[in-house]
Scaffold this active site. Structure first.
Site, PDB file in Angstrom:
ATOM      1  N   ASP A  99       1.185  -1.112  -0.102  1.00 57.60           N
ATOM      2  CA  ASP A  99      -0.169   0.296   0.167  1.00 57.60           C
ATOM      3  C   ASP A  99       1.192   1.459   0.015  1.00 57.60           C
ATOM      4  O   ASP A  99       1.314   1.536   0.920  1.00 57.60           O
ATOM      5  CB  ASP A  99      -0.973  -0.064   1.474  1.00 57.60           C
ATOM      6  CG  ASP A  99      -1.470   1.128   1.217  1.00 57.60           C
ATOM      7  OD1 ASP A  99      -2.039   1.649  -0.285  1.00 57.60           O
ATOM      8  OD2 ASP A  99      -2.517   2.036   2.398  1.00 57.60           O
ATOM      9  N   ASP A 295      -1.948   5.364  -5.558  1.00 58.64           N
ATOM     10  CA  ASP A 295      -1.814   5.307  -4.666  1.00 58.64           C
ATOM     11  C   ASP A 295      -2.375   3.294  -4.562  1.00 58.64           C
ATOM     12  O   ASP A 295      -3.721   3.402  -4.923  1.00 58.64           O
ATOM     13  CB  ASP A 295      -2.767   5.337  -3.166  1.00 58.64           C
ATOM     14  CG  ASP A 295      -3.960   4.224  -2.145  1.00 58.64           C
ATOM     15  OD1 ASP A 295      -2.666   3.715  -1.588  1.00 58.64           O
ATOM     16  OD2 ASP A 295      -4.390   4.622  -1.531  1.00 58.64           O
TER      17      ASP A 295
END
Length: 507
Positions: A99, A295
């Site tokens: 992430d 992201d």
């Protein structure tokens, strides 16, 4: 997959649960950005065939081959990409979600119905308890944990072991995803958004400080174009996380770089958006309100409300030869076609122009409908191909999620504070179009496109404080006069009836 770090809502892994063809999806997801489509449990990375393994080369100057890191990511469509890591002594293997939109390294440390395994601190001789709690809320879902440190390694990564901060998750709500096959999250962003505060050193910072690994990593997310070897798995995804450099075998053409505007999330500046070559013609600040980030922990391309509405309007116009339910454009319904008949040609290309490294120049990344129409294979029949619209509205800025990254090789060059994009060797394409990265394009005044949070200087604050004090004084003066008058009357009455006043005081 940002949490609400620093007061910001973190967009990551959890949209709507996928439903049936042209039907409303049911339920809510978990991690900010990836839908919670239920799926079958998968085998861990070390139990799979290498698949596409091939020779790799370093582009960072003599740091050796990255061949062991190629194809080290696995996952499921819409549920994120994970890498195998080991924690503790003796090593405990865990699959960890990659992430770039958060900064905490956190692992499940208690039994959970969706976890096949979890970190057992009591079995590790090298675990150190920091005696400090941590709480991380996401757009949907949250977890609570206890902070500590332990020895951490990535088997299909650099040949090093580091002592890193770990949040042991002991309580969670809508965070873990059924069938996703990962047991924790590796936040690769900066300390600025770490929880409980920015004094907690993120994993990648520890890795760079304690070893000779270069301050750079790169991601190739291959989406459902990844050739799965599991016959019992439908929506398999794979890819590579190259730690410490760039692998030249994973991209084609040149790498184009955009500056990292601020080191918290991986914030960039978008200067223009086109749909099928047509400029949306919006103030470029709107594209970056209140930030634009890259992201991997978010599934969709998320756009600010005004931008989303204009983009959807343009996409609808371009694909007007077919009619779709309103719920499709909101990500609540699926659309399906018979296998091999998906009309890709009616859907437009989305182009994002990013600020370049050279003054007044930008470059363009072009995104195919094969990226922003996300296949949802768990609900499709053998005769149908079903898709979910993977462009959605955001209240916290633009998020270039996994469906965007799947077309490109993305370089997070932290040392030089920049992010690079090149066409991935595993990107999807059709007979007419291909994902592309090209430039340069002349774009004056790009610095004006970045959103700046309004700042109030100290002198202004002092002026406001004085004004408020004066207003309070004006209201208090009559009240003080009334109280003084009342006290004087009480004194006069006391001379006539002391006993009554004494009783009143006792009351």
């Amino acid at each position: 997959m940002p949490s609400e770090a620093g007061g910001e809502e973190l967009e990551s892994l959890r949209p709507l649960l996928d439903g049936a063809c042209c039907c409303t999806s049911g339920g809510l997801g978990a991690l900010p950005g990836a839908p919670v489509a239920e799926g079958r449990a998968r085998r861990s990375a070390d139990e799979r065939e290498p698949g596409r393994r091939r020779a790799a080369s370093s582009a960072t100057g003599g740091r050796g081959s990255f061949v062991a890191m190629v194809d080290n990511l696995r996952g499921k469509s819409g549920q994120g990409y994970y890498v195998e890591m080991t924690v503790g002594s003796p090593p405990q293997k865990l699959n960890i979600l990659v992430d770039t939109g958060s900064s905490n390294f956190a692992v499940g440390a208690a039994p959970h119905q969706f976890l096949q395994r979890y970190y057992q601190r009591q079995l590790s001789s090298t675990y150190r308890d920091l005696r400090k709690g941590v709480y991380v809320p996401y757009t949907q879902g949250k977890w609570e944990g206890e902070l500590g440190t332990d020895l951490v390694a990535i088997p299909h990564g650099p040949n090093v072991t580091v002592r890193a901060n770990i949040a042991a998750i002991i309580k969670s709500d809508k965070f873990f995803i059924n069938g996703s096959n990962w047991e924790g999250i590796l936040g690769l962003a900066y300390a600025e958004i770490a929880r409980p505060d920015n004094s907690l050193e993120p994993f990648f910072d520890s890795l760079v400080k304690q070893t000779q690994v270069a301050n750079i990593f790169s991601l190739q997310l291959c989406g459902t174009s990844f050739p799965a070897n599991d016959s019992d798995t439908l929506a398999s995804v794979g890819g590579s996380m190259i730690i410490g450099g760039i692998d030249q075998t994973l991209y084609r053409g040149n790498i184009w770089y955009t500056p990292i505007r601020k080191e918290w999330y991986y914030e960039v500046v978008i200067v223009k958006i086109e749909i099928n070559g047509q400029d949306l013609q919006m103030d470029c600040k709107e594209y970056n309100y209140d930030k634009s980030i890259v992201d991997s922990g978010t599934t969709n391309l998320r756009l600010p409300k005004k931008v989303f509405e204009e983009a959807v309007k343009s996409i609808k116009t371009a694909s007007s030869t077919e009619k779709f339910p309103d719920g499709f454009w909101l990500g609540e319904q699926l659309v399906c076609w018979q296998v091999g008949t998906t009309p890709w040609n009616i859907f437009p290309v989305i182009s994002l122009y990013l600020m370049g490294e050279t003054t007044n120049h930008s470059f363009r990344i072009s995104i195919l409908p094969q990226q922003y129409l996300r296949p949802v294979e768990d609900v499709a029949t053998s005769q149908d191909e079903c898709y979910k619209f993977a462009v959605s509205q955001s209240s916290t800025g633009t998020v270039m999620g996994a469906v965007i990254m799947e077309g490109f090789y993305v370089v997070f060059d932290r040392a030089q504070r920049r992010i690079g994009f090149a066409v991935s060797t595993c990107h999807v394409q059709d007979a007419f179009r291909t994902a592309s990265v090209d430039g340069p394009f002349l774009h004056p005044n790009m610095e004006d496109c970045g959103y700046n949070i309004p700042q109030t200087d100290e002198s202004t604050l002092m002026t406001i404080a004085y004004i408020m004090a004066a207003i309070c004084a004006l209201f208090m003066l009559p009240l003080c006069l009334m109280v003084s008058q009342w006290r004087c009357l009480r004194c006069l009455r006391r001379g006539h009836d002391d006993f009554a006043d004494d009783i009143s005081l006792l009351k």
